[in-house]
Scaffold this active site. Sequence first.
Site, short mmCIF file in Angstrom:
data_model
loop_
_atom_site.label_atom_id
_atom_site.label_comp_id
_atom_site.label_asym_id
_atom_site.label_seq_id
_atom_site.Cartn_x
_atom_site.Cartn_y
_atom_site.Cartn_z
N CYS A 204 0.87 -1.17 0.00
CA CYS A 204 0.00 0.00 0.00
C CYS A 204 0.92 1.23 0.00
O CYS A 204 1.93 1.23 -0.67
CB CYS A 204 -0.95 -0.02 1.19
SG CYS A 204 -0.14 -0.35 2.75
N HIS B 244 32.92 8.55 12.36
CA HIS B 244 34.33 8.38 12.00
C HIS B 244 34.67 6.90 12.07
O HIS B 244 34.65 6.30 13.14
CB HIS B 244 35.22 9.18 12.96
CG HIS B 244 36.67 9.19 12.59
ND1 HIS B 244 37.47 8.09 12.73
CD2 HIS B 244 37.47 10.19 12.08
CE1 HIS B 244 38.70 8.38 12.35
NE2 HIS B 244 38.72 9.65 11.94
#
Length: 596
Positions: free
Chosen positions: A29, A528
């Site tokens: 849907c 990082h």
Amino acid sequence: MSKQNYEPLAEAVIAAVGGPENITSVTHCMTRLRFVLKDDSIPNADQVKKIKGVKGVMNQGGQYQVIIGTHVNEVCPIVQKKLHLTDGQPPAENKDTSLFNRFFKVISGCMMPMIGPMIAGGILKGLLTILVTAGVLNNTTGTYQILYAAADAVLYFMPIIVGFSAGKVFNTNPYVTAAIGAALVYPNLAAAIASEEGIAFLGVPVVSMSYANSFLPILVASYFASWVEKGAKKIIPQMVQLMIVPAVVLLVTVPASFLVIGPVMNTVSNWMSAGVMFIYNLSPIFGGLLLGAFWQVIVLLGLHAAFIPVLINNLMSMGSDPINAILGITVWAIAGMALGYGLKQKDPEQKSIGIGSFLTAMCGVTEPAIYSIALPNMKLFACSWIGGGIGGAILAMLGGRIYAMAGDGLFRIPAMINPAGLDISFYGFIGCASLALVVSAVLGFFMAKREEAVETENAFIQPIKGEVVDQALIPDQIFASDALGKGYGIKPAEGIVYAPFSGTIATVANTKHSVGLVANNGLELLIHVGIDTVHLNGKGFDMKVAANQKVKQGDILFTFDKDQLEKDGYDLITAVLVMNADDHPEYKEQLNLKTV
């Protein structure tokens, strides 16, 4: 940025819900993959939710719903392709031992793809009725006829559309079952059967009845066809099955539909009609209660055909009809149930289904409300039975009558006007219909299960799959302290970095091993990868984004060759740090992350 690759997501979801062997069908849907599974107990909801890209799970109405988001339309075709569903051939037969669950899974699998077009058709019909009533359009013009065809086609040709869906559900050729549905509404044949002379098949008379707008006959016919196909494949050599098997299925099933399935439905319908009329004549109030409560069930099962001559005869012989007056109440009850459901929901998609089904029902089309809301939750269907039964019983007690054949919902009101002047039929119908709507809405509101909206903007997802460790355990003093920000570390399980939230890329390291992001609420985050990976100068990293680029939660930011980098001796523990934590104290709740 390159187009998102949803194949890993599709593969993960398929595996999590039990694999191809547990999947009967899948549709989508606005935001959800809707699976019909053979065994709903196999998937572990917590494990499914942990899949990167999955925002939630629901198991309701015979469907296992995996919430993906607005890009589900891109994911679903990949899932279907991997399941080999695009050619209409689903996996093995449903072995669910519960007959009740199997029945509603079949209905769900057949009807859910039609809900949107049915709602659209109902709205168009209501609009056309308003335009004709207002004198803007004439129902004899080409403009009206073309627009009405657009509005009515989905319902009128329901046997064809349901036949196609049923073919998939019953693991048989959907184009053959669609052809069976087409035969049921074939114009020339329908006209010949309905003619005064009628027709016969091999000397056996064909019962005159219309299959337009019907659901159950084609459903039974498709199930029968699936067994005919299986039997034919056992007998017919494989080298000619492509041509011969469909011919055998059509040759057997189409006549059986007209000679057996249709007449059985017609007989049951006649029995019900006679029984209801007997009850109504014996006690109008009890008859009104019965009809007001269960007429929509009779229509759903396709058993209403025998009532039509009775309704027309009453109108023609008496100039009015008390039975059809009561039947109009049931539409308002269904509308009320849908309204109550819609008002209860917080999830925008479910709310729109509820409110949309309410508006469509008020235009006289109840199928969307029945198939998308009532059938998946029989308690909600019962709410409409109660409201309709109360309204129907009171209208019967008041002696309400209808004076013309008319539409339903709001468009039935004019037909309740007595040519001699406004009387209890008009006022009583408005009062009883409103009562049915209110009762059903209130009950529906309290009985509906609230589906919460999927919130993603204020909740982060983990940017890398892996083990989360305390910030202090990151083997780099700058990251382990609060010098750059507050957060945590991740020991990567794979080499993919995802956007933990929707926002903007602030910075991208030239060495491709880190990025800085700004969330839509202003929170700044640094991701990082690794210790001393800056010395690699980008080797082993593949950056997918650039500075100032907008990203959505779950987008791939960059990848890295985890195995090679670890082989080269690099510690790939990843720092995830909020650089303006003092301005966003809520980061602690946001960083209580789920695994992607």
